[in-house]
Every structure is written in C-alpha cells, then in structure tokens.
Motif scaffolding. Structure first.
Motif, mmCIF file in Angstrom:
data_model
loop_
_atom_site.group_PDB
_atom_site.id
_atom_site.type_symbol
_atom_site.label_atom_id
_atom_site.label_comp_id
_atom_site.label_asym_id
_atom_site.label_seq_id
_atom_site.Cartn_x
_atom_site.Cartn_y
_atom_site.Cartn_z
ATOM 1 N N THR A 35 35.692 5.171 28.192
ATOM 2 C CA THR A 35 37.008 5.457 28.759
ATOM 3 C C THR A 35 38.037 4.406 28.340
ATOM 4 N N GLN A 90 38.837 15.863 32.806
ATOM 5 C CA GLN A 90 39.847 14.908 32.372
ATOM 6 C C GLN A 90 40.791 14.620 33.541
ATOM 7 N N ARG A 145 39.901 4.712 39.152
ATOM 8 C CA ARG A 145 38.457 4.899 39.197
ATOM 9 C C ARG A 145 37.747 3.802 38.395
ATOM 10 N N ASP A 146 38.295 3.490 37.215
ATOM 11 C CA ASP A 146 37.691 2.430 36.402
ATOM 12 C C ASP A 146 37.836 1.068 37.080
ATOM 13 N N SER A 161 42.297 8.048 36.751
ATOM 14 C CA SER A 161 41.271 7.507 35.855
ATOM 15 C C SER A 161 41.289 5.988 35.871
#
Length: 231
Positions: free
Chosen positions: A132, A189, A198-199, A195
C-alpha cells in the motif's frame, strides 16, 4: 509539517539508518534447503541474545516508522482523535497477557508462544503495508525501505523464536497458523483518507506489539539468570 522539517527529519533518519544495519546481528536460520539448521548449532543463551537484539531493533524502527508516517500523512486533528480512540488491533483477540501481573504469572513456555503468536500475526500485515505504501504519492524512500526492513527482520525473528522453542521446550510441532487471519480485502479500494488512517492504525498497533515482543523476551532472559528478581 513544513518542507523544511520533513527534510530535517529525513536527514536525521538517514544518519541513524546505517547504525541499525551495522548493529544488526544476522539471524537467518534457514539453509539453502529451507530448513532451520543454521541456528541449531548456536547455544541457547547466544540464540536468545540474538533474538532479543532483533526484537529491540524491530521495536526501535517501528517507533521511527510510526512517527515518520504520522508527520508525513496524518493531520494533527486526526492524530488527537486516533490517540483518544481505542485501537482495534488485529492481535486483540489473541490470548496474549496484557497486564503486568498476568505477564509475571505465565510460564516461560507461554512467554515464548506469545512472542511467536505476535510475530506470525504481523508477517502478512507488514507485507500488505509495503504494497500500500508503494502506491502513496511522494512517499519517501526512507519510509518504504524501513517498512521492507522491518518485514524482513520479522521473518528472521520468527525463525529464531521457532528454533528457540525447540531448544528450550524440546517441541517439534511449531507451526501455528496465527498469521492466516485476514486483515484486508485486496480487491477493495478504500477512500484515500480511510486507507491512510488504516495504515496508521496498523503501524501504531504493530509498534505496541513489537514492544510486547521485546518485553516478553527480556523477561524470559531475566528468568534464565535471576529468576526471583524479574519485574
């Protein structure tokens, strides 16, 4: 974060990064056939020292990773929200002792297996993080390289812990499958902010678990040398 501060952070990290590599003692236990034979000839005491050293480095770099990611991608207001909220970490459901009293009461065997559970649970998520982050716009090489380095060192740590369990507990059944739990659907996606958050949560949770790995292994070492005075 201003451009100047990013540059300053990057220069500082570049100065420290070679020290991690130079200080790292090899812990690659697999031979050309994939067996864990390279570590079996190492004494139990020296192997435990090497495993602890790897865990220390992994935790140290995980702190740097989390801080760098936060400075580069997380707005300050979201950092406050994230710090106030309870993380839903992927290892939350594992039977890992959490309080100091619980840790003190568990056996050496369960300490080792707790470390192995944590290590194996994070191997797949760190591979996912590498993928990612490579899709991020303007992600510095330092961030990508450190993520890859931690992922590789975690696999080496797994090998060392597996051999250590065999040496200390004389156990041959070592595969656990804790790393099989899914964390994401690769065909989904998410929105960019979702995103990134979340990372960020994954990195924050990994940092906490890396600290647990180091703590459990150091407690195990203490018990080998001074059983009645380990806190």
């Amino acid at each position: 974060m201003t451009t100047t501060s990013v540059v300053q952070w990057g220069l500082w990290a570049l100065l420290l990064w070679p020290q991690h590599l130079a200080a790292s003692i090899p812990l690659d236990c697999r031979d050309d056939q994939g067996n864990l034979s390279r570590c079996t000839s190492i004494s139990q005491e020296k192997l435990l020292d090497r495993v602890i050293h790897h865990a220390e480095l992994i935790y140290r770099v995980s702190e740097e990773l989390s801080s760098l990611f936060e400075e580069l991608f997380i707005p300050f207001s979201f950092r406050l929200q994230s710090n106030q909220a309870a993380y839903s970490c992927i290892t939350k459901a594992l039977p890992i002792p959490s309080s100091k009293s619980e840790v003190q009461q568990i056996s050496d065997k369960w300490l080792l297996h707790s470390v192995l559970m944590l290590v194996q649970s994070w191997i797949e998520p760190l591979v996912y993080l590498q993928m990612t982050m490579e899709r991020y716009d303007h992600a510095p090489d330092m961030l990508l390289n450190k993520t890859k380095w931690v992922s590789e060192k975690l696999s080496s740590l797994e090998q060392g812990v597996v051999v250590l369990i065999k040496k200390m507990l004389d156990e041959n059944t070592l595969a656990t499958g804790y790393g099989e739990q899914g964390i994401v659907q690769n065909d989904v996606q998410p929105e960019v902010l979702e995103s990134v958050m979340r990372d960020y949560t994954l990195l924050s949770c990994f940092k906490k678990d890396a600290h647990k790995m180091e703590t459990f292994l150091k407690l195990l070492k203490c018990r080998q040398t001074d059983k009645y005075n380990c806190a």
